[in-house]
Design a protein around this motif. Structure first.
Motif: not given
Length: 102
Positions: A37-48, A85-102
């Motif tokens: 959960s903490t890791m997912c919150d960090d990923i969401q913060a990076a996306i923002r 910046e948009l590409s970086a946000a997209d990369a983090y979104k993929v990471k979020l889906e892989e690690q946090c939306r199981r």
């Protein structure tokens, strides 16, 4: 229900089951879920942060392009930075889906 509240409720439920003398099947994943959960919150913060930066660069590009004599190099630079910046946000979104939306 927020993720941290869900983890808290799950922790209380597991503690209640353990107290009753029944070995909970999900006792180990509770700690992992809290860390996740903490890791997912960090990923969401990076996306923002990347989306905010992209908006900033897009605004700068628009402002420069709207000038009477715009500097085309600056406009291109701002647009490239916004795309980065948009590409970086997209990369983090993929990471979020892989690690946090199981």
């Amino acid at each position: 229900m927020s993720r941290s509240l869900a983890v808290a409720v799950t922790s209380v439920a597991v503690a209640g089951i353990a107290f009753a003398g029944v070995a909970p099947a999900s006792a180990a994943p509770v700690g992992a879920a809290a860390a996740s959960s903490t890791m997912c919150d960090d990923i969401q913060a990076a996306i923002r942060q990347h989306l905010i930066a992209a908006d900033k660069y897009q605004a700068l590009a628009k402002k420069e392009a709207g000038k009477a004599h715009p500097d085309r190099d600056k406009v291109a630079e701002y647009k490239a930075k916004a795309d980065g910046e948009l590409s970086a946000a997209d990369a983090y979104k993929v990471k979020l889906e892989e690690q946090c939306r199981r």
